[in-house]
Design a protein around this motif. Structure first.
Motif, mmCIF file in Angstrom:
data_model
loop_
_atom_site.group_PDB
_atom_site.id
_atom_site.type_symbol
_atom_site.label_atom_id
_atom_site.label_comp_id
_atom_site.label_asym_id
_atom_site.label_seq_id
_atom_site.Cartn_x
_atom_site.Cartn_y
_atom_site.Cartn_z
ATOM 1 N N ILE B 33 0.885 -1.085 -0.048
ATOM 2 C CA ILE B 33 0.094 -0.185 0.072
ATOM 3 C C ILE B 33 0.998 1.274 0.074
ATOM 4 O O ILE B 33 1.565 1.339 0.701
ATOM 5 N N VAL B 34 0.686 1.977 -0.705
ATOM 6 C CA VAL B 34 1.402 3.350 -1.168
ATOM 7 C C VAL B 34 0.583 4.691 -0.750
ATOM 8 O O VAL B 34 -0.394 4.651 -1.563
ATOM 9 N N ASP B 35 0.837 5.501 -0.053
ATOM 10 C CA ASP B 35 0.037 6.709 0.073
ATOM 11 C C ASP B 35 0.354 7.713 -1.124
ATOM 12 O O ASP B 35 1.309 7.895 -1.101
ATOM 13 N N ILE B 36 -0.745 8.096 -1.776
ATOM 14 C CA ILE B 36 -0.316 9.202 -2.624
ATOM 15 C C ILE B 36 -0.400 10.603 -1.590
ATOM 16 O O ILE B 36 0.577 11.174 -1.739
ATOM 17 N N THR B 37 -1.715 10.805 -1.196
ATOM 18 C CA THR B 37 -1.620 11.771 -0.180
ATOM 19 C C THR B 37 -3.033 11.600 0.479
ATOM 20 O O THR B 37 -3.726 11.106 0.132
ATOM 21 N N HIS B 38 -3.151 12.047 1.853
ATOM 22 C CA HIS B 38 -4.039 12.350 2.683
ATOM 23 C C HIS B 38 -4.473 13.520 2.896
ATOM 24 O O HIS B 38 -5.326 14.000 3.815
ATOM 25 N N GLU B 39 -3.755 14.548 2.062
ATOM 26 C CA GLU B 39 -3.850 16.031 2.768
ATOM 27 C C GLU B 39 -4.699 16.720 1.636
ATOM 28 O O GLU B 39 -4.553 17.982 1.348
ATOM 29 N N ILE B 40 -5.625 16.118 0.749
ATOM 30 C CA ILE B 40 -6.547 16.938 -0.089
ATOM 31 C C ILE B 40 -7.279 17.790 0.953
ATOM 32 O O ILE B 40 -7.630 17.348 2.004
ATOM 33 N N PRO B 41 -7.657 19.028 0.539
ATOM 34 C CA PRO B 41 -8.355 19.894 1.183
ATOM 35 C C PRO B 41 -9.654 19.100 1.468
ATOM 36 O O PRO B 41 -10.178 18.642 0.665
ATOM 37 N N PRO B 42 -10.185 19.217 3.020
ATOM 38 C CA PRO B 42 -11.427 18.557 3.058
ATOM 39 C C PRO B 42 -12.603 18.551 2.002
ATOM 40 O O PRO B 42 -12.880 19.936 1.696
ATOM 41 N N PHE B 43 -13.119 17.450 1.606
ATOM 42 C CA PHE B 43 -14.183 17.428 0.464
ATOM 43 C C PHE B 43 -13.892 18.302 -0.815
ATOM 44 O O PHE B 43 -14.920 18.381 -1.667
ATOM 45 N N ASP B 44 -12.730 18.546 -0.997
ATOM 46 C CA ASP B 44 -12.405 19.206 -2.365
ATOM 47 C C ASP B 44 -12.115 18.163 -3.614
ATOM 48 O O ASP B 44 -10.792 17.689 -3.697
ATOM 49 N N CYS B 45 -13.154 17.805 -4.118
ATOM 50 C CA CYS B 45 -13.009 16.634 -5.207
ATOM 51 C C CYS B 45 -12.152 17.222 -6.272
ATOM 52 O O CYS B 45 -11.556 16.478 -6.975
ATOM 53 N N ILE B 46 -12.082 18.447 -6.689
ATOM 54 C CA ILE B 46 -11.473 19.117 -7.949
ATOM 55 C C ILE B 46 -9.920 19.094 -7.381
ATOM 56 O O ILE B 46 -9.145 18.360 -8.294
ATOM 57 N N ALA B 47 -9.483 19.148 -6.370
ATOM 58 C CA ALA B 47 -7.972 18.878 -5.960
ATOM 59 C C ALA B 47 -7.869 17.584 -6.032
ATOM 60 O O ALA B 47 -6.747 17.038 -6.364
ATOM 61 N N ALA B 48 -8.481 16.679 -5.470
ATOM 62 C CA ALA B 48 -8.237 15.261 -5.566
ATOM 63 C C ALA B 48 -8.411 14.798 -7.047
ATOM 64 O O ALA B 48 -7.331 13.760 -7.539
ATOM 65 N N ALA B 49 -9.098 15.053 -7.942
ATOM 66 C CA ALA B 49 -9.195 14.890 -9.188
ATOM 67 C C ALA B 49 -7.779 15.127 -9.856
ATOM 68 O O ALA B 49 -7.151 14.567 -10.670
ATOM 69 N N PHE B 50 -7.395 16.267 -9.484
ATOM 70 C CA PHE B 50 -6.161 16.918 -10.014
ATOM 71 C C PHE B 50 -4.937 16.112 -9.421
ATOM 72 O O PHE B 50 -3.918 15.642 -10.403
ATOM 73 N N VAL B 51 -4.629 15.926 -8.145
ATOM 74 C CA VAL B 51 -3.617 15.142 -7.835
ATOM 75 C C VAL B 51 -3.624 13.624 -8.405
ATOM 76 O O VAL B 51 -2.451 13.148 -8.694
ATOM 77 N N LEU B 52 -4.609 13.027 -8.422
ATOM 78 C CA LEU B 52 -4.811 11.708 -8.919
ATOM 79 C C LEU B 52 -4.195 11.808 -10.258
ATOM 80 O O LEU B 52 -3.445 10.707 -10.720
ATOM 81 N N TYR B 53 -4.540 12.720 -11.236
ATOM 82 C CA TYR B 53 -4.315 12.764 -12.521
ATOM 83 C C TYR B 53 -2.938 12.956 -12.740
ATOM 84 O O TYR B 53 -2.086 12.375 -13.561
ATOM 85 N N SER B 54 -2.145 13.762 -11.918
ATOM 86 C CA SER B 54 -0.924 14.029 -12.097
ATOM 87 C C SER B 54 0.132 12.696 -11.310
ATOM 88 O O SER B 54 1.252 12.563 -11.623
ATOM 89 N N ALA B 55 -0.642 12.050 -10.823
ATOM 90 C CA ALA B 55 0.143 10.543 -10.155
ATOM 91 C C ALA B 55 -0.164 9.284 -10.631
ATOM 92 O O ALA B 55 0.720 8.332 -10.917
ATOM 93 N N TYR B 56 -1.462 9.072 -11.364
ATOM 94 C CA TYR B 56 -1.730 7.717 -11.373
ATOM 95 C C TYR B 56 -1.008 6.960 -12.433
ATOM 96 O O TYR B 56 -0.791 5.737 -12.239
ATOM 97 N N CYS B 57 -0.420 7.688 -13.375
ATOM 98 C CA CYS B 57 0.205 6.990 -14.702
ATOM 99 C C CYS B 57 1.604 6.483 -14.225
ATOM 100 O O CYS B 57 2.555 6.011 -15.136
#
Lengths: 262, 262, 262
Positions: B33-57
């Motif tokens: 198990i690898v942490d990408i981040t747990h520090e997305i601002p609370p409930f900020d789905c746009i930030a989550a979408a962006f961080v995921l997009y920059s990391a997943y590949c």
């Protein structure tokens, strides 16, 4: 598997949890180490007791839980290991295991005495590295708890204040404020039964009254306060998509009153 | 390898990511198990979408990406699994996969329905522990996505506002502010071509004008602003060795204008 | 074991350390990656040098330590690998290895030149992902340091200011403030001997005088300042159960004076 969890107030800034992992992997290279948190507020043993209690039972049997929230490091406090049917807990004897011990009547406690298993040089300031890490690694490998300590029957287990449970009334307190600003209290679901509070109830905290229990955050409008039993079994005051701590102006040790409506 | 990544807004203070790991390791002890981040601002789905997009590949094929930024926890929103040629994504259906789905035309979506794979007791407040963690662990072990869900063709994928791309002009917005105060916008390199902006250009944000694109932060003097395409492919406003957010007084949702000079 | 540690100023918010792990696990799926910290203050190479120095030797021999605190990313600074009898260090050549090199006279330094081991596309902003992660993963697998670089004899090792050591007097400075507000100085125990300060001494920092050295935080009353040699071997100014930085109004670069009493 040799699973070890870490729960400390070290923060992640100074590298202290990483250093503990280096020591453990030097002793047991197949140790699997999981962070519960290193963000307990400094020296806040009550918060540590609560976070540990909400986490420990979700780990597989055999897990070794290491807790280093230790205002007395360098003083004469004991380092203890507590063995329950499923887990081993390694912690300073400062009450941080209070909630565990309440729930685990068959726990056996030991004070750690096998100094030759510590790092060769034990500092006065960083027992996490010098004592807890090597002891946990040895326990994860082959050492038994009986080999590294002596039975100890004076474990501190009175750290968490109990709510006053009266007739149709409970007076409790906030013991922990989580990341989202949710306020977790020392009131458990069983306290309601003891107080003969069934069905309808009022909860008040710092001049805010909440009517009844909710089943989820999102069952009240955004920004509104709700009271619900948290995933760890304690009464929690939350605001849907907002910080209850900020909205209600309340934090650790704030009084929480429950009255029966009927 | 059974690689699982976690991306949440839980913070690390309360131990929630650690609890999810405990649940997963109890089901699949060889999960990595690898942490990408747990520090997305609370409930900020746009930030989550962006961080995921920059990391997943950047993760190896077969990785299971678990996203728990979930303002609707406890409500009727679906939990979905999306399968692309290389990865599986597990997330609430709230748009957090929007950027992935834009890039992955062959993605298959399922809504999770196999309740007997959840933890026996599902809380209303912590689906990360009760649903996402066990489902991810089962997927990392032997379960197939087809076995745990039903095809679902209504996945939300419209969360990220698109910039207005006009003739020789683009009007975009800041969608994410990173740790260093860099401001990441929703403008991609391909938008420049669409707007027929080639060569020289001006960028303005909150009364600051930046002339041209830079190739690195350090190609402008310390403290000065620069515009460049970030490592994730989006236009980024940065200041060399300083916070652009502070220096320019701009943050999330700030408008960003690009004009062709010629 | 293929143990790799990470020490960066990336923070954990944006997912950058997770991305580095994805890259490394894609190259060496059995790499075991441990975070030392990602919370070095942005661009603070002195803090990075200190945290690395306090951590590196607690990891097992063979560990690869990767340091990415890199204000010059995208400029012409070299990426270097330094090999000591027990460890390999991978870092930008900006002085972050100064304290290591002081202690390791037999270290061999190389500048990294094997571009075909980098990610295919090297950005100007994220060498942690594009250069450091793949190089570390290849080193953890089979590549030798000699295969990926060329000998380099101009490594920066002068980053940490040395204290002035006079007759019965030392003038040093705070170089790092830890999570608890403890102030770590550049004064080492050996400096006392050089200054012929034995036994009794006074320490002053920002108008506060401390008389003598303590052996632990808890040997002074709660809230009171103490001076002691930290677990990393440097003189540290601390307050028992409180932040010395706040109590004494002092931080990075504050002057610290030691005088002999006799």
């Amino acid at each position: 598997m040799s699973l070890i969890t870490l729960l400390t107030d070290f923060g992640t800034k100074g590298g202290y949890p990483g250093i503990m992992k280096g020591v453990m992997l030097g002793i047991n290279e197949s140790a699997h180490i999981v962070d519960i948190t290193h963000e307990i507020p400094p020296f806040d043993c009550i918060a540590a007791a609560f976070v540990l209690y909400s986490a420990y039972c979700f780990f597989p049997p055999g897990t070794i839980h290491v807790i280093v929230v230790d205002p007395g490091v360098g003083s004469e406090r004991e380092v203890i290991a507590v063995k329950t049917p499923k887990y081993i807990f390694l912690a300073p004897d400062n009450g941080v295991l209070s909630l565990i011990l309440n729930d685990e009547p068959d726990a056996l406690a030991f004070r750690i005495t096998r100094r030759e298993l510590f790092l060769p040089e034990v500092s006065r300031t960083f027992h996490g590295r010098d004592i807890f890490a090597p002891i946990a690694a040895h326990l994860s490998k082959e050492a038994t708890i009986e080999e590294i300590g002596e039975p100890f029957d004076a474990v501190r287990c009175d750290l968490i204040p109990r709510p006053q449970v009266l007739h149709k009334q409970i007076i409790g307190a906030v013991i922990y404020q989580d990341t989202f600003g949710n306020l977790i209290t020392n009131i458990q679901e069983s306290d309601l039964a003891t107080a003969k509070i069934t069905g309808n109830l009022f909860i008040t905290i710092n001049n805010t009254s909440i009517c009844g229990l909710s089943s989820s955050y999102s069952s009240v409008p955004a920004g509104q306060p709700a009271a619900l039993f948290s995933s760890a079994g304690f009464l929690e005051i939350a605001c849907n998509q907002a910080s209850a701590a900020e909205k209600l102006g309340a934090g650790n040790a704030a009084s929480v009153y429950i009255y029966s409506k009927s």
